[in-house]
Motif scaffolding. Structure first.
Motif, short mmCIF file in Angstrom:
data_model
loop_
_atom_site.label_atom_id
_atom_site.label_comp_id
_atom_site.label_asym_id
_atom_site.label_seq_id
_atom_site.Cartn_x
_atom_site.Cartn_y
_atom_site.Cartn_z
N LYS A 110 58.21 106.93 38.82
CA LYS A 110 56.64 106.57 39.44
C LYS A 110 55.64 107.97 39.23
N TYR A 114 51.83 105.63 39.03
CA TYR A 114 51.05 106.63 39.69
C TYR A 114 49.67 106.37 39.54
N SER A 167 49.84 111.74 50.89
CA SER A 167 49.96 111.28 49.72
C SER A 167 48.11 110.95 49.25
N PHE A 218 51.45 113.24 45.40
CA PHE A 218 52.20 111.55 45.50
C PHE A 218 53.78 112.31 46.36
N ASP A 220 55.90 111.01 48.24
CA ASP A 220 56.71 110.42 48.21
C ASP A 220 58.20 110.25 47.62
#
Length: 274
Positions: A110, A114, A167, A218, A220
């Motif tokens: 990810k 991103y 984020s 980030f 997440d």
């Protein structure tokens, strides 16, 4: 047979990391496989005396096509050492990772996605947690003299107030885990070797902003960082890394022309245009 292009080049420093380095490397190798990525890892061994050299030699023999170790006789700090690894990194993406940080496939995948979706972002950092699952502060505003003193003496309370960071763009991220594009590194250049140990991460993030890119957080996705915090000794005693950190901070303030207020720095890097 033509050699496959490298997707991710990983840069790791090892200094007395016998407790961490094997777990760190294995986490990367598993993540490469699970994400179907072609990876290469360069470890710079900074003159350890705890047995980690033997571990690295064994793992280099075990993974000769993925792992390359640069053995140094003494510790040359974070900037000069990382630069040696960066110079031989050929991947589309560059992952800078601490030896006590453990990658996982979701985070690796990810972070790359991103960057692919956000072309203005030059560097992205994931959320970090301690081994027991506690939140770890990994991004912050640029340091001023007052901010550094507060962070040194009251990091845990500052961390509690930082859990709500969303984020998106941040001033800087600590270099426990950075994912960057190779073309950004080529444009910004190598780490500033006038800084021995820290705050090379702050300096590099400032330079990324000045080059027209952004630094993003980030959370997440997250990963474990078993932070050694060698410049933060127990009881707030001063050791040689604390002194080198203080010298690096003084250099940072002089180089970028600020110390108490961030206003002039923000103007230089056009930070408010994000």
């Amino acid at each position: 047979m033509k050699k496959k292009a490298i997707d991710v080049s990983v840069v790791i420093l090892s200094f007395n990391s016998v407790t961490y380095i094997e777990k760190c490397l294995n986490s990367l190798f598993v993540s490469f496989e699970e994400c179907n990525l072609q990876g290469e890892v360069t470890v710079v061994e900074n003159g350890s005396s705890d047995g980690s050299i033997d571990i690295l030699k064994k793992m280099q023999d075990q993974y000769p096509d993925i792992l390359y170790v640069i053995f140094q006789e003494f510790n040359t700090g974070t900037t000069r050492s990382r630069n040696r690894a960066l110079k031989r990194s050929t991947g589309k993406y560059i992952l800078i990772l601490d030896s006590d940080a453990y990658m996982n496939s979701e985070t690796l995948d990810k972070l790359i996605i991103y960057l692919e979706k956000n072309l203005k972002v030059g560097l992205v950092a994931p959320g970090l947690v301690y081994p027991d699952g506690r939140f770890q502060m990994s991004v912050d505003i640029f340091p001023t003299l007052v901010r550094k003193l507060k962070r040194y003496f009251s990091l845990r309370s500052i961390e509690e107030n930082s859990k709500k960071i969303m984020s998106g763009s941040v001033d800087y991220a600590i270099s426990a885990c950075w994912m960057l594009r190779k073309n950004v590194v080529d444009k910004v250049g190598l780490l500033d070797e006038n800084i021995f140990y820290s705050p090379e991460d702050v300096d590099y993030c400032i330079r990324i902003w000045r080059a027209g890119y952004q630094v993003h957080y980030f959370p997440d996705v997250s990963m474990v960082h078993d932070a050694q915090e060698i410049s933060r000794p127990k009881g707030f005693l001063i050791n040689r890394f604390t002194i080198r950190h203080a010298k690096g901070l003084a250099y940072l303030f002089t180089k970028h022309g600020y110390i108490f207020s961030l206003n002039s720095l923000y103007k230089k890097i056009n930070r408010f245009s994000v």
